[in-house]
Write a protein that holds these residues in place. Sequence first.
Motif, PDB file in Angstrom:
ATOM      1  N   ARG A 133      63.401 -45.083 -10.702  1.00 49.67           N
ATOM      2  CA  ARG A 133      63.466 -46.179 -11.662  1.00 49.67           C
ATOM      3  C   ARG A 133      63.842 -45.587 -13.015  1.00 49.67           C
ATOM      4  N   TRP A 134      65.041 -45.941 -13.485  1.00 52.89           N
ATOM      5  CA  TRP A 134      65.529 -45.452 -14.768  1.00 52.89           C
ATOM      6  C   TRP A 134      64.932 -46.282 -15.884  1.00 52.89           C
ATOM      7  N   LYS A 135      64.426 -45.615 -16.903  1.00 55.79           N
ATOM      8  CA  LYS A 135      63.875 -46.315 -18.064  1.00 55.79           C
ATOM      9  C   LYS A 135      65.016 -46.892 -18.899  1.00 55.79           C
ATOM     10  N   SER A 136      64.773 -48.048 -19.480  1.00 58.18           N
ATOM     11  CA  SER A 136      65.756 -48.631 -20.386  1.00 58.18           C
ATOM     12  C   SER A 136      65.689 -47.893 -21.724  1.00 58.18           C
ATOM     13  N   ALA A 137      66.684 -48.104 -22.560  1.00 60.43           N
ATOM     14  CA  ALA A 137      66.684 -47.496 -23.895  1.00 60.43           C
ATOM     15  C   ALA A 137      65.457 -47.939 -24.675  1.00 60.43           C
ATOM     16  N   ILE A 181      66.400 -30.459 -11.018  1.00 64.74           N
ATOM     17  CA  ILE A 181      66.505 -31.440  -9.951  1.00 64.74           C
ATOM     18  C   ILE A 181      67.936 -31.959  -9.877  1.00 64.74           C
ATOM     19  N   LEU A 182      68.361 -32.297  -8.672  1.00 62.56           N
ATOM     20  CA  LEU A 182      69.644 -32.946  -8.426  1.00 62.56           C
ATOM     21  C   LEU A 182      69.357 -34.283  -7.753  1.00 62.56           C
ATOM     22  N   LEU A 183      69.942 -35.339  -8.279  1.00 69.25           N
ATOM     23  CA  LEU A 183      69.774 -36.679  -7.715  1.00 69.25           C
ATOM     24  C   LEU A 183      71.138 -37.252  -7.359  1.00 69.25           C
ATOM     25  N   GLN A 184      71.268 -37.719  -6.123  1.00 63.39           N
ATOM     26  CA  GLN A 184      72.491 -38.389  -5.701  1.00 63.39           C
ATOM     27  C   GLN A 184      72.142 -39.830  -5.377  1.00 63.39           C
ATOM     28  N   ASP A 185      72.767 -40.749  -6.083  1.00 62.97           N
ATOM     29  CA  ASP A 185      72.503 -42.175  -5.895  1.00 62.97           C
ATOM     30  C   ASP A 185      73.016 -42.619  -4.535  1.00 62.97           C
ATOM     31  N   LEU A 186      72.125 -43.221  -3.738  1.00 65.34           N
ATOM     32  CA  LEU A 186      72.483 -43.711  -2.409  1.00 65.34           C
ATOM     33  C   LEU A 186      72.579 -45.232  -2.373  1.00 65.34           C
ATOM     34  N   GLY A 187      72.229 -45.890  -3.479  1.00 62.63           N
ATOM     35  CA  GLY A 187      72.340 -47.343  -3.523  1.00 62.63           C
ATOM     36  C   GLY A 187      71.132 -48.005  -4.141  1.00 62.63           C
ATOM     37  N   GLY A 188      71.313 -49.258  -4.476  1.00 64.29           N
ATOM     38  CA  GLY A 188      70.262 -50.012  -5.147  1.00 64.29           C
ATOM     39  C   GLY A 188      69.255 -50.622  -4.196  1.00 64.29           C
ATOM     40  N   LEU A 189      68.037 -50.677  -4.652  1.00 62.57           N
ATOM     41  CA  LEU A 189      66.950 -51.353  -3.959  1.00 62.57           C
ATOM     42  C   LEU A 189      66.317 -52.321  -4.948  1.00 62.57           C
ATOM     43  N   GLU A 190      65.431 -53.143  -4.493  1.00 61.99           N
ATOM     44  CA  GLU A 190      64.801 -54.134  -5.358  1.00 61.99           C
ATOM     45  C   GLU A 190      64.090 -53.501  -6.550  1.00 61.99           C
ATOM     46  N   ASP A 191      63.419 -52.358  -6.323  1.00 62.66           N
ATOM     47  CA  ASP A 191      62.617 -51.723  -7.374  1.00 62.66           C
ATOM     48  C   ASP A 191      63.306 -50.577  -8.104  1.00 62.66           C
ATOM     49  N   GLY A 192      64.536 -50.262  -7.778  1.00 64.90           N
ATOM     50  CA  GLY A 192      65.208 -49.136  -8.412  1.00 64.90           C
ATOM     51  C   GLY A 192      66.378 -48.666  -7.585  1.00 64.90           C
ATOM     52  N   ARG A 193      66.640 -47.363  -7.633  1.00 68.09           N
ATOM     53  CA  ARG A 193      67.756 -46.765  -6.915  1.00 68.09           C
ATOM     54  C   ARG A 193      67.225 -45.771  -5.883  1.00 68.09           C
ATOM     55  N   LEU A 194      67.775 -45.826  -4.690  1.00 67.56           N
ATOM     56  CA  LEU A 194      67.451 -44.840  -3.664  1.00 67.56           C
ATOM     57  C   LEU A 194      68.302 -43.613  -3.941  1.00 67.56           C
ATOM     58  N   CYS A 195      67.677 -42.456  -4.028  1.00 66.81           N
ATOM     59  CA  CYS A 195      68.401 -41.216  -4.325  1.00 66.81           C
ATOM     60  C   CYS A 195      68.032 -40.116  -3.341  1.00 66.81           C
TER      61      CYS A 195
END
Length: 103
Positions: free
Chosen positions: A13-17, A51-65
């Motif tokens: 879950r990425w924080k907003s500005a 850490i390395l994160l690769q975005d695998l797609g969106g989910l209801e609560d955030g991004r699957l990585c």
Amino acid sequence: MRDVRCLARALVRWKSAEEGGRVSGPPTAPVYAATAVFVEGGQRTADHLSILLQDLGGLEDGRLCAVDFLVRELAAPHLVVGGELLVMEGPKVVATARVIEAR
């Protein structure tokens, strides 16, 4: 950069500005590199790991990585389902991650 080796999968879950996150929003690169700390017993661990994160797609609560670390052997003991990480840029927490699959 090519795909990361998937040591785990996490809901990120990425924080907003407004919450103190990235002003530019979530990263758009296929693989994002930063530092992270594990949260254990409600406290941050002392070790900052790359850490390395690769975005695998969106989910209801955030991004699957897909999650990987530059020094896997330091991270591996902490990677448990339900484990929490703080993704950081310098001293600023820009995202939270919850491990949903560990290998």
